[in-house]
Structures are given as structure tokens and as C-alpha cells.
Design a protein around this motif. Structure first.
Motif, PDB file in Angstrom:
ATOM      1  N   HIS A  19       0.665  -1.228   0.154  1.00 44.17           N
ATOM      2  CA  HIS A  19       0.127  -0.021  -0.268  1.00 44.17           C
ATOM      3  C   HIS A  19       0.794   1.463  -0.136  1.00 44.17           C
ATOM      4  N   SER A  20       0.415   2.388  -0.224  1.00 43.33           N
ATOM      5  CA  SER A  20       0.813   3.777  -0.207  1.00 43.33           C
ATOM      6  C   SER A  20      -0.063   4.886   0.498  1.00 43.33           C
ATOM      7  N   HIS A  21       0.561   5.924   0.926  1.00 44.36           N
ATOM      8  CA  HIS A  21      -0.152   6.895   1.630  1.00 44.36           C
ATOM      9  C   HIS A  21       0.205   8.073   0.752  1.00 44.36           C
ATOM     10  N   ALA A  22      -0.784   9.016   0.434  1.00 48.98           N
ATOM     11  CA  ALA A  22      -0.740  10.380  -0.191  1.00 48.98           C
ATOM     12  C   ALA A  22       0.384  11.077   0.546  1.00 48.98           C
ATOM     13  N   ASN A  23       0.217  11.235   1.884  1.00 52.69           N
ATOM     14  CA  ASN A  23       0.954  12.009   2.423  1.00 52.69           C
ATOM     15  C   ASN A  23       2.067  11.417   3.606  1.00 52.69           C
ATOM     16  N   GLY A  24       2.388   9.997   3.034  1.00 48.90           N
ATOM     17  CA  GLY A  24       3.166   9.353   3.944  1.00 48.90           C
ATOM     18  C   GLY A  24       2.791   8.571   5.221  1.00 48.90           C
ATOM     19  N   GLN A  25       3.577   7.962   5.974  1.00 46.96           N
ATOM     20  CA  GLN A  25       2.916   7.182   7.168  1.00 46.96           C
ATOM     21  C   GLN A  25       4.099   7.213   8.256  1.00 46.96           C
ATOM     22  N   THR A  26       3.858   7.122   9.339  1.00 46.41           N
ATOM     23  CA  THR A  26       4.539   6.929  10.556  1.00 46.41           C
ATOM     24  C   THR A  26       4.462   5.926  11.379  1.00 46.41           C
ATOM     25  N   LEU A  27       5.205   4.883  11.461  1.00 49.68           N
ATOM     26  CA  LEU A  27       4.956   3.717  12.371  1.00 49.68           C
ATOM     27  C   LEU A  27       5.769   3.925  13.733  1.00 49.68           C
ATOM     28  N   TYR A  28       5.299   3.626  14.633  1.00 49.83           N
ATOM     29  CA  TYR A  28       5.907   3.748  16.122  1.00 49.83           C
ATOM     30  C   TYR A  28       5.665   2.267  16.641  1.00 49.83           C
ATOM     31  N   VAL A  29       6.860   1.518  17.015  1.00 47.61           N
ATOM     32  CA  VAL A  29       6.717   0.142  17.269  1.00 47.61           C
ATOM     33  C   VAL A  29       6.635   0.102  18.806  1.00 47.61           C
ATOM     34  N   THR A  30       5.542  -0.633  19.358  1.00 47.59           N
ATOM     35  CA  THR A  30       5.233  -0.445  20.933  1.00 47.59           C
ATOM     36  C   THR A  30       5.678  -1.771  21.469  1.00 47.59           C
ATOM     37  N   ASP A  31       5.646  -3.029  20.601  1.00 46.51           N
ATOM     38  CA  ASP A  31       5.796  -4.217  21.080  1.00 46.51           C
ATOM     39  C   ASP A  31       6.552  -5.218  19.947  1.00 46.51           C
ATOM     40  N   GLY A  32       7.444  -6.181  20.567  1.00 51.47           N
ATOM     41  CA  GLY A  32       7.819  -7.218  19.664  1.00 51.47           C
ATOM     42  C   GLY A  32       8.752  -6.647  18.519  1.00 51.47           C
ATOM     43  N   VAL A  33       8.785  -7.376  17.352  1.00 55.55           N
ATOM     44  CA  VAL A  33       9.877  -7.293  16.255  1.00 55.55           C
ATOM     45  C   VAL A  33       8.847  -7.352  15.116  1.00 55.55           C
ATOM     46  N   GLY A  34       9.185  -6.471  14.135  1.00 54.93           N
ATOM     47  CA  GLY A  34       8.453  -6.438  12.809  1.00 54.93           C
ATOM     48  C   GLY A  34       9.545  -6.165  11.664  1.00 54.93           C
ATOM     49  N   LEU A  35       8.874  -6.272  10.537  1.00 53.72           N
ATOM     50  CA  LEU A  35       9.288  -5.966   9.244  1.00 53.72           C
ATOM     51  C   LEU A  35       8.688  -5.111   8.474  1.00 53.72           C
ATOM     52  N   VAL A  36       9.614  -3.912   7.687  1.00 49.98           N
ATOM     53  CA  VAL A  36       8.630  -3.185   6.847  1.00 49.98           C
ATOM     54  C   VAL A  36       9.598  -3.036   5.529  1.00 49.98           C
ATOM     55  N   GLY A  37       8.642  -3.354   4.514  1.00 54.25           N
ATOM     56  CA  GLY A  37       9.488  -3.724   3.277  1.00 54.25           C
ATOM     57  C   GLY A  37       9.084  -2.615   2.230  1.00 54.25           C
ATOM     58  N   THR A  38       9.731  -2.280   1.323  1.00 52.23           N
ATOM     59  CA  THR A  38       9.700  -1.334   0.067  1.00 52.23           C
ATOM     60  C   THR A  38       9.889  -2.077  -1.234  1.00 52.23           C
TER      61      THR A  38
END
Length: 136
Positions: free
Chosen positions: A51-70
Motif C-alpha cells: 500500500h501507499s499513503h498520499a502524505n506518507g505514514q509514520t509507524l511507532y513500534v510499541t511491542d515485539g519485532v516487525g518488518l517494513v519492506g519497500t
């Protein structure tokens, strides 16, 4: 001031997410504000579609381990307390690793037509496996 004491937990829609994902809305845009924020919880292996966002996105991780891919194959492995900013229009996905839960607060500034999110196709099993192998 408005004190909100409870937010219902919703199951994320299967047409936009793979696996079990649950969300609690923190802020839904109310004119003139355009901020949308949600606490999103991913079970191991769960993830968003591309997905994409017209004005961008901010992700703040609160718990665990994740992945962000482009789309260019870049992957970041994120841990509790870390933030990832996805620029406007960048196609990306995010979710948990295959062995851990991950929760983040997702924040977007919408446009005049809504939250500005364009949902795309699911992340393939090969793309996810590649992210697990290469996430730094």
C-alpha cells in the motif's frame, strides 16, 4: 477536552491484511484535522498488503519485532521503541516476523478524500521469506 475511555478492538479486513491483525482506532480524522492513528497488533507471520499513503505514514513500534519492506527490496527489522517513516507515495508493507508478535501505532495525515491510503495486492510468500532473510 475529550476523555475517551474505551476503544473497541476490530479485526483488520482480510482483503488488506494476511494473517490475524487487530486494531484499535486512536484518532479518526474530524475536519479540519486530518490525522488518523491506530494501534495495530500483528500475530506472527501477519502483515499488510502492499500500500501507499498520499502524505506518507509514520509507524511507532510499541511491542515485539516487525518488518517494513519497500518495492526496491529494502527491508528494515524494527523493535519496540523504534520509528519508521514511509514517504508520500512509497509502496510498502509492514508486519510481524514469523516467530514474534508486533504492535505499532500507525499514523497518517489524510487528504481531502479520506486517509489517503491506496491498497494494493498481497505480499507474496516469496517476498515475505526474502524480508525475513534480509531485514537488518
Amino acid at each position: 477536552m475529550e476523555h475517551i475511555t474505551k476503544s473497541s478492538t476490530l479485526k483488520a479486513p482480510a482483503e488488506r491484511f494476511a494473517g490475524d491483525v487487530h486494531l484499535n482506532m486512536i484518532e479518526a480524522p474530524t475536519a479540519p484535522a486530518r490525522l488518523a492513528a491506530a494501534l495495530v497488533r500483528f500475530t506472527p507471520g501477519a502483515r499488510t498488503n502492499w500500500h501507499s499513503h498520499a502524505n506518507g505514514q509514520t509507524l511507532y513500534v510499541t511491542d515485539g519485532v516487525g518488518l517494513v519492506g519497500t518495492r526496491d527490496g529494502s527491508v528494515v527489522r524494527v523493535h519496540a521503541g523504534q520509528t519508521v517513516k514511509c514517504p508520500a507515495g512509497e509502496e510498502h508493507w509492514h508486519g510481524a516476523t514469523d516467530t514474534t508478535f508486533m504492535a505499532h501505532i500507525a499514523m497518517v495525515v489524510g487528504d481531502a478524500d479520506g486517509d489517503g491510503t491506496t491498497w494494493l495486492e498481497p505480499v507474496t510468500a516469496d517476498q515475505y521469506a526474502h524480508a525475513l532473510d534480509t531485514g537488518d
